[in-house]
Design a protein around this motif. Structure first.
Motif, PDB file in Angstrom:
ATOM      1  N   SER A 242       0.695  -1.548   0.135  1.00  0.00           N
ATOM      2  CA  SER A 242       0.018   0.275  -0.227  1.00  0.00           C
ATOM      3  C   SER A 242       0.946   1.467   0.119  1.00  0.00           C
ATOM      4  N   GLN A 243       2.038   1.718   0.562  1.00  0.00           N
ATOM      5  CA  GLN A 243       3.027   3.041   0.349  1.00  0.00           C
ATOM      6  C   GLN A 243       3.760   2.484  -0.802  1.00  0.00           C
ATOM      7  N   ALA A 244       3.749   1.171  -1.845  1.00  0.00           N
ATOM      8  CA  ALA A 244       4.216   1.909  -3.022  1.00  0.00           C
ATOM      9  C   ALA A 244       3.139   2.468  -3.712  1.00  0.00           C
ATOM     10  N   TRP A 245       2.150   2.190  -4.236  1.00  0.00           N
ATOM     11  CA  TRP A 245       0.960   2.904  -4.364  1.00  0.00           C
ATOM     12  C   TRP A 245       1.007   4.043  -3.624  1.00  0.00           C
ATOM     13  N   ALA A 246       0.950   4.831  -2.778  1.00  0.00           N
ATOM     14  CA  ALA A 246       1.119   6.127  -2.790  1.00  0.00           C
ATOM     15  C   ALA A 246       1.844   6.851  -2.543  1.00  0.00           C
ATOM     16  N   TYR A 247       3.170   5.862  -2.970  1.00  0.00           N
ATOM     17  CA  TYR A 247       4.166   6.791  -3.352  1.00  0.00           C
ATOM     18  C   TYR A 247       3.621   7.230  -4.983  1.00  0.00           C
ATOM     19  N   LEU A 248       3.490   6.007  -5.482  1.00  0.00           N
ATOM     20  CA  LEU A 248       2.796   6.102  -6.948  1.00  0.00           C
ATOM     21  C   LEU A 248       1.825   7.445  -7.122  1.00  0.00           C
ATOM     22  N   GLY A 249       0.913   7.004  -6.704  1.00  0.00           N
ATOM     23  CA  GLY A 249      -0.239   8.660  -7.312  1.00  0.00           C
ATOM     24  C   GLY A 249       0.411   9.969  -6.546  1.00  0.00           C
ATOM     25  N   VAL A 250       1.650  10.381  -5.516  1.00  0.00           N
ATOM     26  CA  VAL A 250       2.094  11.376  -5.501  1.00  0.00           C
ATOM     27  C   VAL A 250       3.350  11.798  -6.993  1.00  0.00           C
ATOM     28  N   ALA A 251       4.324  10.400  -7.189  1.00  0.00           N
ATOM     29  CA  ALA A 251       4.505  10.171  -8.316  1.00  0.00           C
ATOM     30  C   ALA A 251       3.858  11.413  -9.357  1.00  0.00           C
ATOM     31  N   ALA A 252       3.121  10.711  -9.708  1.00  0.00           N
ATOM     32  CA  ALA A 252       1.888  10.668 -10.933  1.00  0.00           C
ATOM     33  C   ALA A 252       1.241  12.381 -11.187  1.00  0.00           C
ATOM     34  N   VAL A 253       1.131  12.489  -9.444  1.00  0.00           N
ATOM     35  CA  VAL A 253       0.575  13.952  -9.218  1.00  0.00           C
ATOM     36  C   VAL A 253       1.621  14.889  -9.829  1.00  0.00           C
ATOM     37  N   GLY A 254       2.652  14.470  -9.388  1.00  0.00           N
ATOM     38  CA  GLY A 254       3.943  14.821  -9.379  1.00  0.00           C
ATOM     39  C   GLY A 254       4.208  15.625 -10.232  1.00  0.00           C
ATOM     40  N   ALA A 255       4.186  14.373 -11.860  1.00  0.00           N
ATOM     41  CA  ALA A 255       4.664  14.637 -12.734  1.00  0.00           C
ATOM     42  C   ALA A 255       3.557  15.128 -14.203  1.00  0.00           C
ATOM     43  N   VAL A 256       2.136  15.426 -13.269  1.00  0.00           N
ATOM     44  CA  VAL A 256       1.288  15.647 -14.060  1.00  0.00           C
ATOM     45  C   VAL A 256       1.402  17.486 -13.680  1.00  0.00           C
ATOM     46  N   ALA A 257       2.086  17.669 -12.138  1.00  0.00           N
ATOM     47  CA  ALA A 257       1.824  19.332 -12.144  1.00  0.00           C
ATOM     48  C   ALA A 257       3.662  19.714 -13.077  1.00  0.00           C
ATOM     49  N   CYS A 258       4.108  18.902 -12.987  1.00  0.00           N
ATOM     50  CA  CYS A 258       5.627  19.255 -13.725  1.00  0.00           C
ATOM     51  C   CYS A 258       5.260  19.481 -15.541  1.00  0.00           C
ATOM     52  N   LEU A 259       4.522  19.263 -16.102  1.00  0.00           N
ATOM     53  CA  LEU A 259       4.146  19.504 -17.770  1.00  0.00           C
ATOM     54  C   LEU A 259       3.182  19.867 -17.626  1.00  0.00           C
ATOM     55  N   PHE A 260       2.319  20.128 -16.635  1.00  0.00           N
ATOM     56  CA  PHE A 260       1.749  21.464 -16.684  1.00  0.00           C
ATOM     57  C   PHE A 260       2.792  22.794 -16.285  1.00  0.00           C
ATOM     58  N   LEU A 261       3.356  22.787 -15.586  1.00  0.00           N
ATOM     59  CA  LEU A 261       4.719  23.848 -15.885  1.00  0.00           C
ATOM     60  C   LEU A 261       4.964  24.088 -16.666  1.00  0.00           C
ATOM     61  N   GLY A 262       5.707  23.065 -16.899  1.00  0.00           N
ATOM     62  CA  GLY A 262       6.236  23.180 -18.357  1.00  0.00           C
ATOM     63  C   GLY A 262       5.875  23.762 -19.419  1.00  0.00           C
ATOM     64  N   PHE A 263       4.841  23.447 -19.780  1.00  0.00           N
ATOM     65  CA  PHE A 263       3.303  23.486 -20.627  1.00  0.00           C
ATOM     66  C   PHE A 263       3.138  25.386 -20.555  1.00  0.00           C
ATOM     67  N   MET A 264       3.301  26.052 -19.362  1.00  0.00           N
ATOM     68  CA  MET A 264       2.902  26.778 -19.294  1.00  0.00           C
ATOM     69  C   MET A 264       4.101  28.163 -19.347  1.00  0.00           C
ATOM     70  N   LEU A 265       5.189  27.187 -18.742  1.00  0.00           N
ATOM     71  CA  LEU A 265       6.057  28.096 -19.683  1.00  0.00           C
ATOM     72  C   LEU A 265       7.230  27.965 -20.715  1.00  0.00           C
ATOM     73  N   VAL A 266       6.549  27.472 -21.364  1.00  0.00           N
ATOM     74  CA  VAL A 266       6.966  26.871 -23.341  1.00  0.00           C
ATOM     75  C   VAL A 266       5.532  28.204 -24.038  1.00  0.00           C
ATOM     76  N   ALA A 267       4.762  28.442 -23.361  1.00  0.00           N
ATOM     77  CA  ALA A 267       3.549  29.282 -23.542  1.00  0.00           C
ATOM     78  C   ALA A 267       3.989  30.400 -23.281  1.00  0.00           C
ATOM     79  N   ARG A 268       4.642  30.877 -22.565  1.00  0.00           N
ATOM     80  CA  ARG A 268       5.407  32.282 -21.786  1.00  0.00           C
ATOM     81  C   ARG A 268       6.837  32.513 -23.135  1.00  0.00           C
ATOM     82  N   PHE A 269       7.547  31.453 -22.978  1.00  0.00           N
ATOM     83  CA  PHE A 269       8.623  31.178 -23.721  1.00  0.00           C
ATOM     84  C   PHE A 269       7.895  31.726 -25.541  1.00  0.00           C
ATOM     85  N   SER A 270       7.151  31.261 -25.928  1.00  0.00           N
ATOM     86  CA  SER A 270       7.093  31.888 -27.116  1.00  0.00           C
ATOM     87  C   SER A 270       5.904  32.844 -27.088  1.00  0.00           C
TER      88      SER A 270
END
Length: 92
Positions: free
Chosen positions: A36-64
């Motif tokens: 169950s602890q690995a499932w929790a880490y999976l959830g945290v890593a997935a949410v973190g990956a989504v946040a990083c991708l979103f922030l990256g897209f926002m920075l790409v928009a500002r860059f363009s």
């Protein structure tokens, strides 16, 4: 400014890749050991990956925008106060 945006985009993409790799690893560990602890880490890593991708897209928009490849949307025209409020349905 452009250098900082490019560095931020690079960091977001690298962090996203690491978090996706970690989520895959945690997911395989959670399925194999039913931990169950690995499932929790999976959830945290997935949410973190989504946040990083979103922030990256926002920075790409500002860059363009900073490079002049895109521009701000045109401002909306002011509404005529004499015109009726609402659409066709409100005018009935």
């Amino acid at each position: 400014m452009l250098l900082l945006l490019a560095l931020g985009i690079t960091l977001c993409v690298v962090a996203w890749g690491y978090l996706v790799y970690a989520a895959i690893d945690f997911g395989s560990e959670a399925r194999h050991d039913n931990d169950s602890q690995a499932w929790a880490y999976l959830g945290v890593a997935a949410v973190g990956a989504v946040a990083c991708l979103f922030l990256g897209f926002m920075l790409v928009a500002r860059f363009s925008r900073a490079m002049g490849l895109t521009q701000a949307p045109a401002p909306k025209p002011k509404r005529d106060p004499a015109a009726p409020k609402g659409g066709k349905r409100a005018a009935r």
